[in-house]
Each structure stands twice: as C-alpha cells, then as structure tokens.
Design a protein around this motif. Structure first.
Motif, short mmCIF file in Angstrom:
data_model
loop_
_atom_site.label_atom_id
_atom_site.label_comp_id
_atom_site.label_asym_id
_atom_site.label_seq_id
_atom_site.Cartn_x
_atom_site.Cartn_y
_atom_site.Cartn_z
N GLU A 14 46.02 18.23 159.85
CA GLU A 14 45.94 16.80 159.57
C GLU A 14 46.97 16.45 158.51
OE1 GLU A 14 42.83 13.29 158.31
OE2 GLU A 14 42.09 15.32 158.56
N VAL A 15 47.76 15.45 158.80
CA VAL A 15 48.80 14.99 157.88
C VAL A 15 48.60 13.49 157.71
CG1 VAL A 15 51.27 14.73 157.47
CG2 VAL A 15 50.40 16.76 158.70
N VAL A 16 48.52 13.05 156.47
CA VAL A 16 48.38 11.63 156.19
C VAL A 16 49.55 11.21 155.31
CG1 VAL A 16 46.97 9.87 155.06
CG2 VAL A 16 45.87 11.70 156.36
N ILE A 17 50.23 10.16 155.74
CA ILE A 17 51.35 9.61 154.99
C ILE A 17 50.88 8.32 154.32
CG2 ILE A 17 53.70 8.69 155.14
CD1 ILE A 17 53.57 11.63 155.95
N ALA A 18 51.09 8.22 153.01
CA ALA A 18 50.75 7.00 152.27
C ALA A 18 52.04 6.39 151.75
CB ALA A 18 49.81 7.31 151.13
N ARG A 19 52.19 5.12 151.94
CA ARG A 19 53.38 4.42 151.47
C ARG A 19 53.12 3.63 150.19
NH1 ARG A 19 53.68 5.48 156.51
NH2 ARG A 19 55.60 5.83 157.62
N ASP A 20 51.87 3.65 149.74
CA ASP A 20 51.47 2.92 148.54
C ASP A 20 50.25 3.62 147.95
OD1 ASP A 20 49.90 0.66 147.10
OD2 ASP A 20 51.89 -0.20 147.45
N LEU A 21 50.13 3.63 146.64
CA LEU A 21 49.00 4.30 146.00
C LEU A 21 47.66 3.67 146.38
CD1 LEU A 21 50.39 5.10 142.45
CD2 LEU A 21 49.67 6.74 144.19
N THR A 22 47.65 2.39 146.75
CA THR A 22 46.40 1.74 147.13
C THR A 22 45.85 2.30 148.44
OG1 THR A 22 47.55 -0.07 148.25
CG2 THR A 22 46.99 -0.40 145.92
N GLU A 23 46.67 3.01 149.20
CA GLU A 23 46.24 3.61 150.46
C GLU A 23 45.53 4.95 150.25
OE1 GLU A 23 49.48 4.01 153.22
OE2 GLU A 23 50.27 2.04 152.72
N ILE A 24 45.52 5.43 149.01
CA ILE A 24 45.02 6.78 148.74
C ILE A 24 43.65 6.73 148.08
CG2 ILE A 24 45.47 8.92 147.47
CD1 ILE A 24 48.46 8.15 147.57
N ASP A 25 42.72 7.47 148.65
CA ASP A 25 41.39 7.66 148.07
C ASP A 25 41.41 9.01 147.36
OD1 ASP A 25 38.74 8.45 147.58
OD2 ASP A 25 37.99 7.48 149.40
N ASP A 26 41.48 9.00 146.03
CA ASP A 26 41.62 10.25 145.27
C ASP A 26 40.54 11.27 145.59
OD1 ASP A 26 43.71 8.88 144.14
OD2 ASP A 26 42.89 8.86 142.12
N GLN A 27 39.31 10.82 145.74
CA GLN A 27 38.21 11.75 146.03
C GLN A 27 38.39 12.39 147.40
OE1 GLN A 27 37.11 12.58 143.43
NE2 GLN A 27 35.15 11.67 142.97
N LYS A 28 38.82 11.61 148.37
CA LYS A 28 39.03 12.14 149.71
C LYS A 28 40.16 13.16 149.72
CE LYS A 28 39.51 10.53 154.45
NZ LYS A 28 39.69 9.38 155.33
N VAL A 29 41.22 12.87 148.99
CA VAL A 29 42.34 13.81 148.91
C VAL A 29 41.86 15.15 148.35
CG1 VAL A 29 44.53 14.31 147.73
CG2 VAL A 29 44.14 12.06 148.73
N ALA A 30 41.07 15.10 147.29
CA ALA A 30 40.62 16.33 146.63
C ALA A 30 39.70 17.16 147.51
CB ALA A 30 39.91 15.98 145.32
N THR A 31 38.98 16.54 148.43
CA THR A 31 38.02 17.29 149.25
C THR A 31 38.48 17.52 150.69
OG1 THR A 31 36.83 15.25 149.83
CG2 THR A 31 36.06 16.48 147.90
N GLN A 32 39.42 16.72 151.17
CA GLN A 32 39.79 16.79 152.59
C GLN A 32 41.07 17.57 152.86
OE1 GLN A 32 39.77 12.96 154.46
NE2 GLN A 32 40.61 13.72 156.37
N PHE A 33 41.94 17.69 151.86
CA PHE A 33 43.24 18.30 152.11
C PHE A 33 43.44 19.58 151.31
CE2 PHE A 33 43.59 13.80 153.04
CZ PHE A 33 44.09 13.84 154.32
N ASP A 34 44.31 20.44 151.82
CA ASP A 34 44.59 21.71 151.17
C ASP A 34 45.76 21.63 150.19
OD1 ASP A 34 42.58 23.10 152.59
OD2 ASP A 34 43.90 23.27 154.32
N ALA A 35 46.67 20.70 150.42
CA ALA A 35 47.86 20.59 149.58
C ALA A 35 48.44 19.19 149.73
CB ALA A 35 48.90 21.64 149.96
#
Length: 106
Positions: A14-35
């Motif tokens: 799974e690869v997610v590209i964000a073009r703006d910080l408002t598109e990022i859920d910090d908690q989701k990043v910490a639990t859903q992604f490996d890097a």
C-alpha cells in the motif's frame, strides 16, 4: 520518477501519496504503514514537525527533497537520511530499506 510505482515495484503493498499535510492522519500513519518518505515541504508547509512525530512513534522514514540546506536535517534528525533531488530510484529504495533495517546505511 513515479515514487508510488517505484515503491510498488520493490514490494510495497500500500502506497499513499499526500500533497498536503491536511491529507495526513498522523495516528493512521503510525499504525498502518511500515515506513515513510517525507518531502521537506508539502503544499508550501514545512514537514519537520510531522517528521518529529514520526520519530517519536519509531516510524522509519527518510527525507526526499530538493531542499538545499542539509545541515538543519543533520542537526535536527541525526541518523535520518536525506535523499536529495534529483535522485535515482535506487538511491531512494536503498535509503528506505536502510531506514527500515533491511539494507546497508547510506
């Protein structure tokens, strides 16, 4: 270079590209992604605070940017690799693998 395709070609499911910080859920990043691959600026906003949050969670990440003053990164984020643009796909993949503990440090 298509970073999303590059990641998929090297095994990312799974690869997610964000073009703006408002598109990022910090908690989701910490639990859903490996890097993470973090550009120093998204939508004209610095990502250093976001990167500090990644570091606090233990999320492996690298900076990939055209940002020219690498001294600030070395000072604020020792041990986090900055891959500068233009970069090759191999450079980016190697940096992410090293951050994740699957490759040699660069």
């Amino acid at each position: 270079m298509d970073v999303e395709q590059l990641c998929r070609d090297h095994g990312a499911q799974e690869v997610v590209i964000a073009r703006d910080l408002t598109e990022i859920d910090d908690q989701k990043v910490a639990t859903q992604f490996d890097a993470a691959i973090v550009d120093l600026m998204l939508g004209g906003t610095s990502t250093l605070e976001f990167a500090a949050g990644l570091r606090e969670t233990g999320m492996p990440f690298v900076f990939a940017s055209g940002y020219s003053d690498a001294d600030e990164i070395r000072t604020s984020f020792p041990g986090v690799r900055l891959v500068t643009k233009p970069y090759s796909g191999e450079d980016l993949v190697e940096a992410v693998a090293a951050a994740y503990g699957r490759g040699s440090p660069g």
